[in-house]
Write an enzyme that holds these catalytic residues in place. Structure first.
Site, PDB file in Angstrom:
ATOM      1  N   CYS A 123      57.210  54.796  45.918  1.00 31.95           N
ATOM      2  CA  CYS A 123      56.914  55.621  47.298  1.00 31.95           C
ATOM      3  C   CYS A 123      58.375  55.601  47.920  1.00 31.95           C
ATOM      4  CB  CYS A 123      55.973  54.751  47.938  1.00 31.95           C
ATOM      5  SG  CYS A 123      54.579  54.692  47.235  1.00 31.95           S
ATOM      6  N   HIS A 263      57.243  55.358  55.809  1.00 35.79           N
ATOM      7  CA  HIS A 263      56.442  55.787  54.707  1.00 35.79           C
ATOM      8  C   HIS A 263      54.847  55.910  55.433  1.00 35.79           C
ATOM      9  CE1 HIS A 263      54.655  56.041  50.846  1.00 35.79           C
ATOM     10  NE2 HIS A 263      54.251  54.815  50.763  1.00 35.79           N
ATOM     11  N   ASN A 293      48.366  58.727  51.392  1.00 34.57           N
ATOM     12  CA  ASN A 293      49.776  58.271  50.933  1.00 34.57           C
ATOM     13  C   ASN A 293      50.081  59.359  49.762  1.00 34.57           C
ATOM     14  OD1 ASN A 293      51.881  56.990  49.644  1.00 34.57           O
ATOM     15  ND2 ASN A 293      50.888  54.854  49.894  1.00 34.57           N
TER      16      ASN A 293
HETATM   17  N1  ACO Z   1      35.566  50.972  51.488  1.00 31.09           N
HETATM   18  C1  ACO Z   1      34.815  49.968  51.970  1.00 31.09           C
HETATM   19  N2  ACO Z   1      35.048  48.841  51.764  1.00 31.09           N
HETATM   20  C2  ACO Z   1      36.207  48.424  51.067  1.00 31.09           C
HETATM   21  C3  ACO Z   1      37.095  49.365  50.479  1.00 31.09           C
HETATM   22  C4  ACO Z   1      36.752  50.987  50.740  1.00 31.09           C
HETATM   23  N3  ACO Z   1      37.377  51.961  50.356  1.00 31.09           N
HETATM   24  N4  ACO Z   1      38.262  49.091  49.973  1.00 31.09           N
HETATM   25  C5  ACO Z   1      37.917  47.759  50.074  1.00 31.09           C
HETATM   26  N5  ACO Z   1      36.853  47.250  50.761  1.00 31.09           N
HETATM   27  C6  ACO Z   1      36.335  46.107  51.166  1.00 31.09           C
HETATM   28  C7  ACO Z   1      36.691  44.853  50.143  1.00 31.09           C
HETATM   29  O1  ACO Z   1      36.109  44.842  49.182  1.00 31.09           O
HETATM   30  C8  ACO Z   1      36.651  43.780  51.118  1.00 31.09           C
HETATM   31  O2  ACO Z   1      35.292  43.397  50.962  1.00 31.09           O
HETATM   32  P1  ACO Z   1      34.814  41.850  50.959  1.00 31.09           P
HETATM   33  O3  ACO Z   1      35.354  41.208  52.097  1.00 31.09           O
HETATM   34  O4  ACO Z   1      33.393  41.819  50.897  1.00 31.09           O
HETATM   35  O5  ACO Z   1      35.664  41.092  49.588  1.00 31.09           O
HETATM   36  C9  ACO Z   1      36.822  44.332  52.304  1.00 31.09           C
HETATM   37  O6  ACO Z   1      36.678  45.958  52.346  1.00 31.09           O
HETATM   38  C10 ACO Z   1      38.008  44.071  53.029  1.00 31.09           C
HETATM   39  O7  ACO Z   1      39.041  44.302  52.145  1.00 31.09           O
HETATM   40  P2  ACO Z   1      40.565  44.007  52.481  1.00 31.09           P
HETATM   41  O8  ACO Z   1      41.530  44.224  51.105  1.00 31.09           O
HETATM   42  O9  ACO Z   1      41.026  42.631  53.086  1.00 31.09           O
HETATM   43  O10 ACO Z   1      40.798  45.145  53.447  1.00 31.09           O
HETATM   44  P3  ACO Z   1      42.081  45.209  54.403  1.00 31.09           P
HETATM   45  O11 ACO Z   1      42.177  45.199  55.782  1.00 31.09           O
HETATM   46  O12 ACO Z   1      43.319  44.482  53.754  1.00 31.09           O
HETATM   47  O13 ACO Z   1      42.353  46.821  54.021  1.00 31.09           O
HETATM   48  C11 ACO Z   1      43.749  48.392  52.572  1.00 31.09           C
HETATM   49  C12 ACO Z   1      42.718  47.142  52.613  1.00 31.09           C
HETATM   50  C13 ACO Z   1      43.509  49.467  53.371  1.00 31.09           C
HETATM   51  C14 ACO Z   1      44.219  48.437  51.152  1.00 31.09           C
HETATM   52  C15 ACO Z   1      45.215  47.345  53.020  1.00 31.09           C
HETATM   53  O14 ACO Z   1      45.222  46.271  52.442  1.00 31.09           O
HETATM   54  C16 ACO Z   1      46.444  48.370  52.849  1.00 31.09           C
HETATM   55  O15 ACO Z   1      46.909  49.231  53.419  1.00 31.09           O
HETATM   56  N6  ACO Z   1      47.366  47.641  52.219  1.00 31.09           N
HETATM   57  C17 ACO Z   1      48.727  48.293  51.649  1.00 31.09           C
HETATM   58  C18 ACO Z   1      48.300  49.441  50.874  1.00 31.09           C
HETATM   59  C19 ACO Z   1      49.603  50.273  50.446  1.00 31.09           C
HETATM   60  O16 ACO Z   1      50.191  50.376  51.481  1.00 31.09           O
HETATM   61  N7  ACO Z   1      49.734  50.918  49.319  1.00 31.09           N
HETATM   62  C20 ACO Z   1      50.619  51.369  48.891  1.00 31.09           C
HETATM   63  C21 ACO Z   1      51.990  51.083  49.484  1.00 31.09           C
HETATM   64  S1  ACO Z   1      53.097  51.435  48.181  1.00 31.09           S
HETATM   65  C22 ACO Z   1      52.897  52.855  47.791  1.00 31.09           C
HETATM   66  O17 ACO Z   1      52.883  53.640  48.688  1.00 31.09           O
HETATM   67  C23 ACO Z   1      52.457  53.217  46.215  1.00 31.09           C
END
Ligand code: ACO
Length: 336
Positions: A123, A263, A293
């Site tokens: 990215c 980003h 993204n």
């Molecule tokens: N829909 C519903 N529930 C979901 C989903 C979904 N799509 N995805 C995960 N969950 C659930 C999980 O299973 C978890 O359930 P549990 O508590 O029963 O285990 C719960 O939601 C919370 O999950 P978390 O991972 O703690 O959620 P979080 O608030 O951290 O959000 C997210 C997840 C959006 C992925 C966040 O961590 C994030 O944005 N991380 C950075 C991602 C990123 O930026 N990636 C790319 C950067 S580099 C590049 O661009 C390639």
């Protein structure tokens, strides 16, 4: 890796003289995703800010998206394709291992005088490309450089994994760089990497470690793996640090920046960066709600949309900041 301002000042400057972007027509909404995996529009919007993303068709490989964005940037810059002497394409979803996507774009846009290569920095690739272009211009090796950030993430996402498939989309953004008399252009640039954390965001299979034709391919398929929480944490820290370092290198403060272009991964990440830099969100460009993204394309598309919608004018200073797999990160301050 700092690019220190005093040395930049003594070199030939590089300015962004045109931008362009392209996103495929097909819109995939959060409601569409509810039919594929156990998720909801409410969860996706609350956790990420994303409402919809664009998905390219099978007839649109990354080079096609990239070529469309490049053509828009060429038109915006008012140059002819023959004037381009270098094409740098940042992508983690190349059409094929080789030739480079940049070579495929060259043919599509008729940039017959260009040398071409790709950059792999996930990215962060677009800003790695912009800094590389600046170096070629500073050394007078090249006059006119086309930098593209393009990715077709729909092809490498596991559509059964709700942790990742809701986050990504397809698109491309491009910029033309050239020395412009009377403009300081790129004021500073910071880039960094941490290969120790490669496995929080990666694609296990398809490369030489686990080739697509090996017996282990099914255990290591060519789809993205991500530890979301770890990625989130490192994304905020790295982008805040890189921004502060790029501001200091440029000799300016956050108050001097007309528009921050981060980003476009997650609205909460952008809000955390704004909070730590003590900048109000209205000075941050956000378009992830409509694109998700798009990896290397994200900051390039946001730059193009911000420039075209008049978020800043000539002479204003802008800051771009990115983060991605590798891990990689970069920040660039530009006098427009
Ligand atoms: N829909 C519903 N529930 C979901 C989903 C979904 N799509 N995805 C995960 N969950 C659930 C999980 O299973 C978890 O359930 P549990 O508590 O029963 O285990 C719960 O939601 C919370 O999950 P978390 O991972 O703690 O959620 P979080 O608030 O951290 O959000 C997210 C997840 C959006 C992925 C966040 O961590 C994030 O944005 N991380 C950075 C991602 C990123 O930026 N990636 C790319 C950067 S580099 C590049 O661009 C390639």
């Amino acid at each position: 890796m700092p690019s220190d301002t005093p040395s930049l000042r003594s070199l030939r400057s590089a300015s962004i003289i045109g931008t362009g972007s392209y996103a495929p027509d097909r819109v995939m909404t959060n409601a569409d995703l509810e039919k594929l995996v156990e998720t909801s529009d409410e969860w996706i919007q609350a956790r990420t800010g994303i409402r919809e993303r664009r998905i390219a068709g099978p007839e649109q490989p990354t080079s096609e998206l990239a070529a469309r964005a490049a053509q828009a940037a060429i038109e915006n810059a008012g140059i002819s394709p023959e004037e381009i002497d270098l094409i740098i394409c940042a992508t983690c979803t190349p059409d094929m291992f080789f030739p480079s996507t940049a070579c495929l774009v060259q043919t599509k846009i008729g940039a017959v005088n260009a040398a071409c290569f790709d950059i792999s920095a996930a990215c962060s690739g677009f800003l790695f490309g912009v800094e590389t272009a600046r170096q070629y211009i500073a050394s007078s090796t090249c006059q006119t450089v086309l930098v593209i950030g393009a990715d077709k993430l729909s092809g490498i996402v596991d559509w059964t994994d709700r942790n990742t498939c809701v986050l990504f989309g397809d698109g491309a953004g491009a910029a033309i760089l050239r020395h412009r008399e009377g403009s300081r252009g790129i004021l500073s640039s910071r880039m960094g990497s941490n290969g120790k954390l490669a496995e929080i965001l990666y694609i296990p299979g398809g490369g030489s470690a686990h080739p697509a034709n090996s017996p282990t391919f099914t255990e290591n398929p060519a789809t993205m793996r991500m530890n979301g929480r770890e990625t989130y944490k490192h994304a905020v820290t790295a982008m805040v640090n890189a921004s502060q370092q790029a501001l200091a290198d440029a000799g300016v403060s956050a108050d001097d920046i007309a528009c921050f272009i981060p980003h476009q991964a997650n609205l909460r990440i952008i809000e955390a960066i704004a909070d730590r830099l003590q900048v109000s969100m209205d000075r941050f460009m956000v378009n992830l709600d409509f694109y998700g993204n798009t990896s290397a394309a994200a900051v390039a598309i946001a730059l193009d949309e911000a420039a075209r919608s008049g978020r800043f004018k000539q002479g204003d200073k802008i800051l771009m900041v990115v983060f991605g797999g590798g891990l990689t990160w970069a920040s660039t301050v530009v006098e427009w």
